[in-house]
Design an enzyme around this catalytic site. Structure first.
Site, mmCIF file in Angstrom:
data_model
loop_
_atom_site.group_PDB
_atom_site.id
_atom_site.type_symbol
_atom_site.label_atom_id
_atom_site.label_comp_id
_atom_site.label_asym_id
_atom_site.label_seq_id
_atom_site.Cartn_x
_atom_site.Cartn_y
_atom_site.Cartn_z
ATOM 1 N N TYR A 145 0.975 -1.277 -0.068
ATOM 2 C CA TYR A 145 0.279 -0.167 -0.009
ATOM 3 C C TYR A 145 1.278 1.041 0.075
ATOM 4 O O TYR A 145 0.107 2.698 -0.018
ATOM 5 C CB TYR A 145 -1.266 -0.332 1.213
ATOM 6 C CG TYR A 145 -1.709 -0.699 0.526
ATOM 7 C CD1 TYR A 145 -2.164 -2.007 0.173
ATOM 8 C CD2 TYR A 145 -2.559 -1.715 2.456
ATOM 9 C CE1 TYR A 145 -3.559 -2.424 0.073
ATOM 10 C CE2 TYR A 145 -4.209 -2.305 2.004
ATOM 11 C CZ TYR A 145 -3.815 -3.073 1.225
ATOM 12 O OH TYR A 145 -4.496 -3.687 0.998
ATOM 13 N N LYS A 196 3.226 -14.919 1.160
ATOM 14 C CA LYS A 196 3.259 -15.438 0.732
ATOM 15 C C LYS A 196 5.191 -15.904 0.019
ATOM 16 O O LYS A 196 5.455 -15.407 -0.879
ATOM 17 C CB LYS A 196 2.753 -15.178 -0.808
ATOM 18 C CG LYS A 196 1.509 -15.695 0.008
ATOM 19 C CD LYS A 196 0.848 -17.092 -0.528
ATOM 20 C CE LYS A 196 0.674 -17.310 -1.728
ATOM 21 N NZ LYS A 196 0.151 -18.031 -1.961
ATOM 22 N N ASP A 229 -2.920 -17.283 2.314
ATOM 23 C CA ASP A 229 -3.819 -18.227 1.685
ATOM 24 C C ASP A 229 -4.626 -20.140 2.270
ATOM 25 O O ASP A 229 -5.477 -19.501 2.048
ATOM 26 C CB ASP A 229 -3.495 -18.465 -0.197
ATOM 27 C CG ASP A 229 -2.413 -19.965 -0.414
ATOM 28 O OD1 ASP A 229 -1.395 -19.967 0.500
ATOM 29 O OD2 ASP A 229 -2.100 -19.581 -0.993
ATOM 30 N N ASP A 253 -5.003 -6.773 5.814
ATOM 31 C CA ASP A 253 -6.283 -6.911 5.520
ATOM 32 C C ASP A 253 -7.455 -7.868 5.365
ATOM 33 O O ASP A 253 -8.618 -6.869 5.998
ATOM 34 C CB ASP A 253 -5.656 -5.566 4.217
ATOM 35 C CG ASP A 253 -7.082 -4.191 4.125
ATOM 36 O OD1 ASP A 253 -8.123 -4.351 4.967
ATOM 37 O OD2 ASP A 253 -6.577 -3.975 3.105
ATOM 38 N N ASP A 257 -10.406 -8.814 8.299
ATOM 39 C CA ASP A 257 -12.131 -8.747 8.160
ATOM 40 C C ASP A 257 -12.782 -10.193 7.849
ATOM 41 O O ASP A 257 -13.435 -10.301 8.460
ATOM 42 C CB ASP A 257 -12.433 -8.444 6.654
ATOM 43 C CG ASP A 257 -11.798 -6.330 7.024
ATOM 44 O OD1 ASP A 257 -12.025 -5.825 7.568
ATOM 45 O OD2 ASP A 257 -12.368 -6.004 6.251
#
Ligand code: NAD
Length: 368
Positions: A145, A196, A229, A253, A257
């Site tokens: 970001y 990852k 993942d 992020d 959530d």
């Protein structure tokens, strides 16, 4: 250098239901001051849309400097339809972004707790989520970001290219990992680090640095690594396997959530954003419910104050080193739920519906 005066709490109620829920937090802080002789110094200021209405800016310099001098900031929520069409720099949310950025709040803590009394509010089977208590630690000021280069540029054949850069340095990784390890020591002593590393170099570095830090400074904390993942999948399959999850800005992020929705209700979930400690061990931090200003129910006295009250419990635990007081407050919330008291958002058959202020009063009566 950070200069923070001990035990200064700045209340920023904000807009919509923000003032309603922060009023209940204020009652609880006053209870601790009166009954437990804790010398919290409370100040309260405007932020967000209400600040824009009065001063033409979502946060004044005066309030910003007060925030810089406060050890704990308790935020309600900002925003609402009244201010939706303001230019970008005047929008209520700019106040929050400024506070997070300028106070260098690099670690976002989001617990996902599923109270057994409210297990039916989750879309998952009760046995999967009942008693769930996990903490996601998301890196908040680095990664894709913020990385450079970034942008959209024209390339050959009339096409365009969008670019974002995922970068992390050793210190950015270790400072957030340290927060996760310290938290784990106060909980079940288990950290799962997610990245990852199979396809990203920055992920590989993340994994190596977290591992090295654990071997050097946190040998007593159990550490495992998981691909992000797989973590998303495991959160749905068996979320109770986790204690503390630490991950980067992008994966955090999404995973935070996802984890918060395991528990069903927005009105219950707190959060904390923490900055670095200075040499005296003092730290800046902002605590807030994860919900917004809920303009659809503002002014009706029906907002659930529990997320904000539990945010204050986090402040007691993580900023003020008052673990016992945090335990008492969290237990009072549990006791009130056990008694069947519910605000409208979590109401179900056979329970007693109550208002925002009556919920706050009931929690205080359990503190006694
Ligand atoms: P929201 O979280 O305000 O509301 C979503 C739904 O949940 C609404 O139906 C609301 O009534 C309900 N709800 C939320 N909190 C509740 C509580 N404590 N008790 C009972 N019910 C509750 O999200 P939204 O509607 O998408 O956003 C409304 C405004 O809030 C927008 O202006 C948005 O930008 C802002 N917002 C602010 C923050 C923040 O200040 N950190 C976060 C998210 C959204």
């Amino acid at each position: 250098m950070i200069k923070v005066k001990k035990r200064k709490i700045l209340l920023l109620p904000g807009d919509g239901i923000g003032p309603e829920v922060i009023t209940e937090v204020k009652k609880i802080i006053s209870w601790f001051n009166d009954k437990k002789s804790l010398d919290f110094e409370i100040d309260q200021e405007l932020v967000g849309g209400c600040s824009y209405d009065k001063h033409g800016t979502p946060i004044t310099d005066e309030v910003f400097y007060k925030a810089l001098e406060s050890e704990v900031i308790m935020l309600g929520a900002v925003g609402g339809p009244t201010w939706d069409n303001l230019e970008f720099s005047k929008k209520p949310e700019r106040a929050l972004l400024k506070l997070r950025k300028e106070l260098k709040l690099f670690a976002n803590l989001r617990p996902a707790i599923c109270f057994k009394q409210l297990v039916d509010a989750s879309t998952l089977k009760p046995e999967v989520v009942s008693g769930l208590d996990i903490m996601i630690v998301r890196e908040l000021t680095g990664g894709i970001y913020f990385g450079e280069p970034r942008g959209i540029k024209p390339i050959e054949n009339g096409e365009r290219k969008g670019i974002n850069t995922h970068t992390y340095t050793t210190s950015e990784i270790t400072r957030v990992a340290r927060i996760a390890f310290d938290l784990a020591r106060k909980r079940s002593n288990k950290v799962t680090s997610c990245e990852k590393s199979n396809v990203m170099e920055a992920g590989q570095l993340w994994k190596e640095e977290v591992q090295e830090l654990q071997e050097k400074e946190y040998k007593d904390v159990e550490l495992s690594h998981m691909l992000a993942d797989n973590c998303a999948m495991q959160l749905l399959r068996n979320p109770k396997q986790f204690d503390v999850i630490v991950t980067d800005n992008l994966f955090g992020d999404m995973l935070s959530d996802q984890a918060s929705m395991l528990t069903g209700s927005l009105g219950l979930l707190p959060s904390a954003s923490l900055g670095a400690k200075n040499k005296d061990g003092e730290m800046r931090a902002m605590y807030e419910p994860i919900h917004g200003s809920a303009p659809d129910i503002a002014g009706q006295g029906i907002a659930n104050p529990i997320a904000s009250i539990l945010s204050f419990a986090m402040a007691l635990r993580y900023s003020l080193d008052l673990d016992k007081e945090a335990d008492i407050l969290e237990k009072a919330v549990q006791d009130v739920l056990n008694d069947g008291l519910r605000t409208k958002d979590i109401m179900s058959e056979g329970m007693k519906e109550t208002s925002t202020s009556a919920m706050g009063d009931a929690i205080i009566s359990k503190l006694q």
